[in-house]
Design an enzyme around this catalytic site. Structure first.
Site, PDB file in Angstrom:
ATOM      1  N   THR A 320      -7.614   0.981  -7.535  1.00 31.08           N
ATOM      2  CA  THR A 320      -8.046   2.245  -8.127  1.00 31.08           C
ATOM      3  C   THR A 320      -8.165   2.072  -9.634  1.00 31.08           C
ATOM      4  O   THR A 320      -7.340   1.393 -10.257  1.00 31.08           O
ATOM      5  CB  THR A 320      -7.061   3.384  -7.792  1.00 31.08           C
ATOM      6  OG1 THR A 320      -7.526   4.601  -8.378  1.00 31.08           O
ATOM      7  CG2 THR A 320      -5.668   3.106  -8.298  1.00 31.08           C
ATOM      8  N   HIS A 372       8.675  -1.395  -0.988  1.00 31.75           N
ATOM      9  CA  HIS A 372       9.776  -2.346  -1.129  1.00 31.75           C
ATOM     10  C   HIS A 372      10.431  -2.676   0.214  1.00 31.75           C
ATOM     11  O   HIS A 372      11.217  -3.621   0.322  1.00 31.75           O
ATOM     12  CB  HIS A 372      10.828  -1.777  -2.091  1.00 31.75           C
ATOM     13  CG  HIS A 372      11.574  -2.833  -2.844  1.00 31.75           C
ATOM     14  ND1 HIS A 372      11.564  -4.159  -2.480  1.00 31.75           N
ATOM     15  CD2 HIS A 372      12.371  -2.763  -3.946  1.00 31.75           C
ATOM     16  CE1 HIS A 372      12.311  -4.858  -3.312  1.00 31.75           C
ATOM     17  NE2 HIS A 372      12.810  -4.033  -4.220  1.00 31.75           N
TER      18      HIS A 372
END
Length: 409
Positions: A320, A372
């Site tokens: 993006t 994560h």
């Protein structure tokens, strides 16, 4: 014959749509394949074409949510097409009556000015001063007879800092489109259901700028006006980094990890209905020209409202570019079920240390948000460093040492 038009299925997982806009009115004559409505699904906005020619009768309201397969309108296929122009009704002169009103018959009520000041009413001089200060008479206490506001009261009046004394204070409540509601739902889910973390780095854009300035004109001339933009360099850098750190190119599926040996890169583009994320398939196999061609094709479809569900599903990683809007730094939100997203930002000339000397270079901050749960710090930081290295050494790492061949010149 009355034809019942039903909502077609935009995709396998879509069970309902919302009538965003009717492009025709009740009783209009429509031609076959004419776009009669725009419908929003939770993934895209699509046009609904007429299945036959005839007079249309609407059976659903704008903003109404309807199930796939439900009837949204009837088309009377036996109705004749109206002529291009409707006859104009003439009014005969003798049919028009002119009514004359005599001047003496009109009575005008003239208000009588009050002869005294009511409590809290300013004198003419005081009102003029209050108007200049944009202060309402009700906001001050008059000290004159019967509580009237004197000129001294107006001179000593101070505008209230806590109460608005002018300007517009309107508001408007509008329903979000189904697409926008789905985007909001997915973004909240990404924040709540993933262990999202963001790591940052910066890129010296001088090598890419030098390379683009040298070859962009020849690239444009060779490839029919196609531009050599930053996005193709970033896409090439990302696909290279994904091969070096494959965990970034994977996603969670319950207790399992799905790893991909291809790179379908979702590219965020701005469309009339908001931000959309079409996918460049197998970007790892595309040349600079191939990437630029595909991005241009998808961006035009998004701009024209022709983007489809298939165009926006199946990506393995997202890029993006908030820099086109002036963003200096941000933490992009993961596009689920993907595990990583790279955020680009604006390019600013800043002083940096180069070989012990201070030099000014065009710099860009880049950000990688990642899940994560599946990507560790080593992989995330290593991935972003690999992207940085490729962008700062584009000739060696992205063009295999031969820019002319890489750009197909």
């Amino acid at each position: 014959m009355i034809l019942e038009m039903k909502v077609p299925s935009p995709g396998e997982s879509i069970k309902e749509v919302e009538i965003a806009t009717w492009l025709v009115k009740e009783g209009d004559y429509v031609e076959k394949d004419q776009a009669i409505a725009e419908v929003d699904s939770d993934k895209a906005t699509l046009e609904l074409p007429a299945e036959a020619s005839g007079i249309i009768s609407l059976k659903a309201e704008e903003g109404e949510t309807v199930a796939v397969g439900a009837i949204v309108c009837h088309i009377n296929t036996d109705a004749a097409k109206p002529s291009e122009s409707e006859p104009v009704t003439e009014v005969k002169k003798e049919e028009v009556k002119v009514v004359e009103v005599k001047k003496e018959e009109v009575k005008v009520a003239v208000p009588v000015a009050p002869t005294s000041y009511a409590s809290g009413t300013p004198s003419p001089a005081a009102r003029k001063i209050l108007d200049e200060k944009n202060i309402q008479p009700s906001d001050i206490l008059g000290t004159g007879k019967d509580g009237r506001i004197t000129k001294d009261d107006a001179v000593n009046a101070v505008p209230s800092m806590g109460t608005p004394t002018g300007g517009n204070r309107g508001s408007e409540r509008t329903k979000l489109s189904m697409l926008r509601r789905k985007v909001a739902e997915r973004l909240v889910a990404a924040k709540n259901e993933t262990a999202m973390l963001t790591t940052f780095n910066e890129v010296n854009m001088t090598p890419i700028n030098t390379l683009r300035n040298e070859y962009k004109d020849a690239f444009k001339a060779k490839h029919g006006g196609l531009g050599l933009g930053y996005m193709s360099f970033f896409t090439k850098a990302v696909t290279r980094a994904l091969q070096l750190f494959p965990d970034v190119n994977s996603m969670m599926d319950g207790d399992h990890k799905i790893a991909f040996d291809f790179a379908d890169i979702s590219i965020a583009v701005s469309g009339p209905k908001g931000l959309m994320v079409p996918v460049v398939r197998n970007a790892e196999n595309l040349t600079f020209r191939g990437i630029e061609t595909e991005i241009k094709r998808l961006a035009l479809k998004a701009r024209d409202g022709q983007i489809t569900v298939d165009d926006m599903t199946g990506g393995t990683f997202t890029i993006t570019n908030g820099g086109v809007f002036g963003s200096m730094l941000s933490t992009p939100i993961i596009n689920p079920p993907q595990s990583g997203i790279l955020g680009m930002h604006n390019i600013i000339e800043r002083p940096i240390a180069v070989n012990g000397k201070v030099e000014i270079h065009p710099m860009m901050y880049v950000a990688l948000s990642y899940d994560h749960r599946i990507i560790d710090g080593r992989e995330s930081v290593g991935f972003l460093v690999a992207v940085k290295e490729a962008l700062e050494k584009p000739v060696e790492l992205l063009c295999d040492g031969n820019p002319k061949k890489a750009f197909e010149l």
